[in-house]
Design a protein around this motif. Structure first.
Motif, PDB file in Angstrom:
ATOM      1  N   ALA A  28       0.836  -1.211   0.000  1.00 40.79           N
ATOM      2  CA  ALA A  28       0.000   0.000   0.000  1.00 40.79           C
ATOM      3  C   ALA A  28       0.865   1.253   0.000  1.00 40.79           C
ATOM      4  O   ALA A  28       0.544   2.228  -0.682  1.00 40.79           O
ATOM      5  N   GLY A  29       1.948   1.233   0.735  1.00 42.57           N
ATOM      6  CA  GLY A  29       2.852   2.379   0.748  1.00 42.57           C
ATOM      7  C   GLY A  29       3.439   2.651  -0.621  1.00 42.57           C
ATOM      8  O   GLY A  29       3.522   3.802  -1.066  1.00 42.57           O
ATOM      9  N   LEU A  30       3.836   1.595  -1.302  1.00 40.96           N
ATOM     10  CA  LEU A  30       4.369   1.758  -2.653  1.00 40.96           C
ATOM     11  C   LEU A  30       3.289   2.247  -3.613  1.00 40.96           C
ATOM     12  O   LEU A  30       3.549   3.089  -4.480  1.00 40.96           O
ATOM     13  N   ALA A  31       2.075   1.722  -3.460  1.00 51.34           N
ATOM     14  CA  ALA A  31       0.960   2.184  -4.300  1.00 51.34           C
ATOM     15  C   ALA A  31       0.675   3.655  -4.036  1.00 51.34           C
ATOM     16  O   ALA A  31       0.424   4.422  -4.974  1.00 51.34           O
ATOM     17  N   ASN A  32       0.735   4.051  -2.781  1.00 50.63           N
ATOM     18  CA  ASN A  32       0.522   5.465  -2.434  1.00 50.63           C
ATOM     19  C   ASN A  32       1.591   6.363  -3.050  1.00 50.63           C
ATOM     20  O   ASN A  32       1.341   7.540  -3.302  1.00 50.63           O
ATOM     21  N   ASP A  33       2.761   5.801  -3.257  1.00 50.82           N
ATOM     22  CA  ASP A  33       3.849   6.550  -3.892  1.00 50.82           C
ATOM     23  C   ASP A  33       3.719   6.591  -5.407  1.00 50.82           C
ATOM     24  O   ASP A  33       4.593   7.120  -6.088  1.00 50.82           O
ATOM     25  N   GLY A  34       2.648   5.984  -5.931  1.00 51.81           N
ATOM     26  CA  GLY A  34       2.398   6.035  -7.370  1.00 51.81           C
ATOM     27  C   GLY A  34       2.963   4.873  -8.157  1.00 51.81           C
ATOM     28  O   GLY A  34       2.970   4.899  -9.390  1.00 51.81           O
ATOM     29  N   ARG A  35       3.443   3.842  -7.476  1.00 53.04           N
ATOM     30  CA  ARG A  35       3.995   2.686  -8.179  1.00 53.04           C
ATOM     31  C   ARG A  35       2.877   1.867  -8.813  1.00 53.04           C
ATOM     32  O   ARG A  35       1.788   1.748  -8.266  1.00 53.04           O
ATOM     33  N   THR A  36       3.162   1.293  -9.944  1.00 51.74           N
ATOM     34  CA  THR A  36       2.215   0.395 -10.605  1.00 51.74           C
ATOM     35  C   THR A  36       2.272  -0.974  -9.929  1.00 51.74           C
ATOM     36  O   THR A  36       3.204  -1.268  -9.163  1.00 51.74           O
ATOM     37  N   THR A  37       1.290  -1.804 -10.256  1.00 54.05           N
ATOM     38  CA  THR A  37       1.275  -3.152  -9.704  1.00 54.05           C
ATOM     39  C   THR A  37       2.551  -3.902 -10.076  1.00 54.05           C
ATOM     40  O   THR A  37       3.141  -4.592  -9.245  1.00 54.05           O
ATOM     41  N   ALA A  49      -0.303 -10.981  -8.911  1.00 54.02           N
ATOM     42  CA  ALA A  49      -1.500 -11.510  -8.241  1.00 54.02           C
ATOM     43  C   ALA A  49      -1.378 -11.354  -6.727  1.00 54.02           C
ATOM     44  O   ALA A  49      -2.346 -11.001  -6.039  1.00 54.02           O
ATOM     45  N   THR A  50      -0.181 -11.582  -6.208  1.00 53.65           N
ATOM     46  CA  THR A  50       0.052 -11.413  -4.769  1.00 53.65           C
ATOM     47  C   THR A  50      -0.035  -9.944  -4.386  1.00 53.65           C
ATOM     48  O   THR A  50      -0.582  -9.607  -3.331  1.00 53.65           O
ATOM     49  N   VAL A  51       0.478  -9.066  -5.233  1.00 54.25           N
ATOM     50  CA  VAL A  51       0.334  -7.621  -4.982  1.00 54.25           C
ATOM     51  C   VAL A  51      -1.143  -7.278  -4.854  1.00 54.25           C
ATOM     52  O   VAL A  51      -1.550  -6.582  -3.913  1.00 54.25           O
ATOM     53  N   ASN A  52      -1.949  -7.771  -5.769  1.00 56.09           N
ATOM     54  CA  ASN A  52      -3.383  -7.480  -5.726  1.00 56.09           C
ATOM     55  C   ASN A  52      -4.020  -7.989  -4.441  1.00 56.09           C
ATOM     56  O   ASN A  52      -4.865  -7.309  -3.847  1.00 56.09           O
ATOM     57  N   ARG A  53      -3.601  -9.179  -3.985  1.00 58.80           N
ATOM     58  CA  ARG A  53      -4.136  -9.705  -2.719  1.00 58.80           C
ATOM     59  C   ARG A  53      -3.703  -8.836  -1.545  1.00 58.80           C
ATOM     60  O   ARG A  53      -4.497  -8.550  -0.646  1.00 58.80           O
ATOM     61  N   PHE A  54      -2.449  -8.394  -1.530  1.00 57.34           N
ATOM     62  CA  PHE A  54      -1.963  -7.536  -0.456  1.00 57.34           C
ATOM     63  C   PHE A  54      -2.675  -6.178  -0.457  1.00 57.34           C
ATOM     64  O   PHE A  54      -3.021  -5.651   0.598  1.00 57.34           O
ATOM     65  N   LEU A  55      -2.887  -5.617  -1.646  1.00 53.27           N
ATOM     66  CA  LEU A  55      -3.590  -4.342  -1.722  1.00 53.27           C
ATOM     67  C   LEU A  55      -5.040  -4.480  -1.244  1.00 53.27           C
ATOM     68  O   LEU A  55      -5.554  -3.595  -0.564  1.00 53.27           O
ATOM     69  N   ALA A  56      -5.656  -5.589  -1.576  1.00 54.66           N
ATOM     70  CA  ALA A  56      -7.022  -5.827  -1.088  1.00 54.66           C
ATOM     71  C   ALA A  56      -7.026  -5.957   0.433  1.00 54.66           C
ATOM     72  O   ALA A  56      -7.902  -5.419   1.113  1.00 54.66           O
ATOM     73  N   LEU A  57      -6.036  -6.650   0.977  1.00 55.41           N
ATOM     74  CA  LEU A  57      -5.914  -6.790   2.425  1.00 55.41           C
ATOM     75  C   LEU A  57      -5.732  -5.427   3.089  1.00 55.41           C
ATOM     76  O   LEU A  57      -6.255  -5.188   4.178  1.00 55.41           O
ATOM     77  N   ALA A  58      -5.020  -4.546   2.411  1.00 55.66           N
ATOM     78  CA  ALA A  58      -4.783  -3.202   2.949  1.00 55.66           C
ATOM     79  C   ALA A  58      -5.952  -2.252   2.699  1.00 55.66           C
ATOM     80  O   ALA A  58      -5.917  -1.095   3.095  1.00 55.66           O
ATOM     81  N   GLY A  59      -6.980  -2.752   1.981  1.00 52.45           N
ATOM     82  CA  GLY A  59      -8.145  -1.913   1.717  1.00 52.45           C
ATOM     83  C   GLY A  59      -7.977  -0.992   0.533  1.00 52.45           C
ATOM     84  O   GLY A  59      -8.657   0.014   0.416  1.00 52.45           O
ATOM     85  N   ARG A  60      -7.071  -1.338  -0.355  1.00 56.20           N
ATOM     86  CA  ARG A  60      -6.817  -0.540  -1.563  1.00 56.20           C
ATOM     87  C   ARG A  60      -7.164  -1.365  -2.782  1.00 56.20           C
ATOM     88  O   ARG A  60      -6.823  -2.549  -2.832  1.00 56.20           O
ATOM     89  N   ALA A  61      -7.750  -0.725  -3.743  1.00 54.65           N
ATOM     90  CA  ALA A  61      -7.988  -1.382  -5.043  1.00 54.65           C
ATOM     91  C   ALA A  61      -6.693  -1.366  -5.814  1.00 54.65           C
ATOM     92  O   ALA A  61      -5.894  -0.437  -5.703  1.00 54.65           O
ATOM     93  N   ALA A  62      -6.470  -2.388  -6.597  1.00 51.94           N
ATOM     94  CA  ALA A  62      -5.250  -2.453  -7.412  1.00 51.94           C
ATOM     95  C   ALA A  62      -5.309  -1.479  -8.565  1.00 51.94           C
ATOM     96  O   ALA A  62      -6.330  -1.079  -9.003  1.00 51.94           O
TER      97      ALA A  62
END
Length: 62
Positions: A28-37, A49-62
């Motif tokens: 989520a921190g990396l996504a917040n920094d603007g990184r792509t999946t 796929a694991t990134v997407n699962r982690f983002l979902a766990l963190a409450g963020r859409a991929a």
């Protein structure tokens, strides 16, 4: 780039049961920094796929 050195994740042992939450926070921190999946997957040495699962766990859409 998000500085995980300030997060304390590098200096403390993360119990096995807590690791998914810790990795989700990193993703989520990396996504917040603007990184792509794909960039998050590369940074964390996991697949997208694991990134997407982690983002979902963190409450963020991929």
């Amino acid at each position: 780039m998000h500085d995980f050195l300030d997060s304390g994740l590098d200096s403390a042992y993360v119990q096995t049961a807590d690791r998914p939450t810790a990795w989700a926070a990193m993703a989520a921190g990396l996504a917040n920094d603007g990184r792509t999946t794909a960039q998050i997957a590369d940074a964390l040495c996991i697949d997208e796929a694991t990134v997407n699962r982690f983002l979902a766990l963190a409450g963020r859409a991929a």
